[in-house]
Design an enzyme around this catalytic site. Structure first.
Site, PDB file in Angstrom:
ATOM      1  N   GLY A  46     -31.449   6.129  23.503  1.00  0.00           N
ATOM      2  CA  GLY A  46     -32.885   6.323  23.375  1.00  0.00           C
ATOM      3  C   GLY A  46     -33.271   6.914  22.040  1.00  0.00           C
ATOM      4  CB  CYS A  49     -31.923   0.187  18.512  1.00  0.00           C
ATOM      5  SG  CYS A  49     -30.332  -0.451  19.089  1.00  0.00           S
ATOM      6  CD  GLU A  58     -24.438   3.905  21.042  1.00  0.00           C
ATOM      7  OE1 GLU A  58     -25.136   3.534  20.069  1.00  0.00           O
ATOM      8  OE2 GLU A  58     -23.213   3.732  21.115  1.00  0.00           O
TER       9      GLU A  58
END
Length: 556
Positions: A263, A319, A285
């Site tokens: 997140g 991401c 992460e």
């Protein structure tokens, strides 16, 4: 992902606790999925439900049937978080998760859950993000199915005790792959099924008990996970917790043996601080910027398609999506001309009507993205609708390097372009900033590719394409630079390159879904070695037999 205490790295995933207590309406950003009930505490683990509640029930509105787990009444577990964690720890300490056969059976059940409830998960992803079927299958459901197959094909090899050389004469040194214990896995909202459940399978394979916390922002997928996981997996070993900030805060007060969080950096710092209390090993992460360099040696049609595909899957809410482009002014003009043609080919004249584009997860994120448009001049797109949670694919030029669009993670369909003279200036520009999460280099010059690989520290990189470095199951983003090299000619070689681009088709979905992990396999050298060994043994046996018979004849 290291969920086993040994030099070997095991991919692991976890299952979460369903914690069905609502968030106060004054503090929540998303409507609560849960019925009103006071939040328990250690002093008062079972508060009186008849007491006046601050919370109002908010049924989930979806177009799907009542059989779907996110329609109305969700699974209700009357245990507060600390009791659920204690139950998971009791199951682990009792040795339930340790046997390889138990792990295999739970992994098989996990794969069965994905296969039997494919449509439920697809519907949940539509409800949360209006995710196209091909993207939902390729990036979420099929990806998880294949991950389970990958682990099952290698489980026996991973759990095997390994003998290593010892410096002590006549000594034997062994490595035992031992699980951490009770693992907390906290998923993200942008790929709510994959990023929650992918770590679960690896955690099960490593022999851990797992508490699963899906993101409350993607409410429908969280509800589907909470309903289905207890139907297929051991309820005590792999509980699911749903909820928002209050529930997560209570959960992080518990002691875990490993925490895996995916997140934002802001929440990652909170998770880190909670882990510090018990010195809990933690994997965070988080996000980052992912630059993309283009030079004048590439085929622009191929490059533009691959860059836009990487940017626009999940409508930019990825991401490792290309975050900004670095190129010369001449390359910029060619890219803009080509990008307009590609976008028209993929999504038609009005991209808002296309069924092949997702939606932004929440209105507040649309407002955040709209504020980024002030950072440069809109060359393509720029339209948005807050109520519909929509923003069209947008390219910015003449971008201010200090604007928010260049200093914050975009997480949306906005692609700024920064002009540089050459690859040397591009490398210098990147290295002045935070280390990239991903790096993309489009060039046919091997020396330029090598300069980027050697001189730009990053989590992962793909040459002449985007996203592909995370498809590797043998390397890990943010650990070592993982560099799959993809060239334009490959687009006609593999089915993936023919079917990944919009407009999506059923044939493309079927083709991509048919690609399965076949296991490592022994390989040609293995069979060659076995054949040579057998031939040698047969030859040696024949020689011994000949000598015995010859000696016997001589004696006679």
């Amino acid at each position: 992902m290291a969920f086993a205490r040994s030099p070997k790295v095991l991919d692991m995933d976890a299952n979460l606790l369903y914690f069905p207590f609502p968030i106060p309406s004054s503090s929540r950003r998303q409507p609560s999925l849960f019925t009103p009930f006071p939040i328990p505490s250690r002093r008062n683990p079972f508060p009186n439900p008849s007491q006046p509640s601050l919370f109002t029930p908010f049924p989930i509105k979806t177009p799907f049937s009542i059989t779907n787990p996110f329609d109305a009444n969700l699974l209700y577990l009357p245990f507060p978080s600390f009791q659920l964690v204690d139950r998971a720890r009791g199951a682990f300490n009792g040795g339930r998760t340790l046997s390889v056969e138990f792990r295999r059976q739970q992994l098989q059940q996990l794969g069965k859950m994905y296969r039997e409830n494919r449509q439920i998960f697809l519907d949940a992803l539509v409800s949360d993000l209006r995710k196209p079927k091909l993207e939902a299958m390729m990036m979420e459901v099929h990806h998880l199915e294949d991950d389970v197959n990958f682990i099952l094909n290698r489980l026996d090899k991973w759990v095997r005790t390994e003998e290593v050389p010892s410096k002590v004469p006549l000594d034997k040194s062994l490595i035992y792959n031992e699980p951490y214990g009770v693992v907390l896995v906290m998923g993200a909202w942008n790929y709510p099924l994959q990023l929650t459940m992918l770590p679960v399978a690896g955690a099960i394979a490593a022999g851990n008990a797992v508490v699963i916390k899906p993101s409350e922002v993607s409410a429908a997928t969280a509800a589907a996970i909470a309903k289905l996981v207890p139907q297929y997996l051991d309820k005590e070993c792999y509980p699911v917790v749903c909820g928002g900030i209050p529930e997560t805060t209570e959960l992080l007060k518990e002691r875990f043996d490993y925490i895996f969080y995916t997140g934002s950096t802001t929440v990652g710092k909170i998770v880190r601080d909670a882990a510090n209390k018990f010195l809990t090993p933690t994997t965070l992460e988080l996000g980052g910027k992912s630059p993309c360099y283009i030079d004048n040696t590439v085929d622009m049609t191929t490059a533009a398609k691959r860059i836009l595909w990487g940017k626009l899957i999940n409508l930019g809410q990825t991401c490792i999506a290309p975050d900004y482009i670095l190129c010369s002014k001449e390359v910029q003009e060619e890219f803009l001309r080509t990008a307009k043609e590609v976008l028209r080919e993929w999504y038609g004249e009005d991209a808002r009507e296309s069924k092949d584009l997702c939606r932004i997860v929440a209105t507040r994120h649309v407002e955040r993205l709209a504020s980024y448009l002030d950072g440069g001049k809109v060359a393509i797109g720029g339209k948005y609708n807050v109520d519909e949670k929509w923003m069209e694919p947008t390219v910015l030029v003449d971008v201010d390097e200090k604007s928010k669009v260049m200093t914050e993670e975009i997480f949306g369909p906005i692609l700024p372009i920064i002009n540089v003279k050459n690859h040397v200036d591009a490398i210098e520009f990147i290295n002045k900033r935070e280390r990239p999460l991903a790096l993309y280099v489009f060039s046919t010059k091997k020396d330029r590719q090598e300069m980027f690989m050697r001189q730009v520290p990053c989590g992962g990189a793909t040459l002449n394409d985007t996203i592909f470095h995370v498809a590797s199951k043998t390397t890990h983003t943010n650990a070592n630079k993982n560099i799959p090299k993809t060239t334009p000619s490959l687009k006609l070689t593999f089915p993936f390159h023919r079917f990944r681009f919009p407009p999506y088709t059923e044939k493309g979905i079927e083709t991509l879904s048919s690609l399965r992990d076949k296991g490592d396999g022994p390989g040609l050298l293995y069979y060659l070695r076995i054949t040579v060994t057998h031939l040698f043994s047969m030859g040696l046996g024949a020689l011994i037999l000949y000598l015995v018979l010859h000696y016997a004849n001589v004696r006679v």
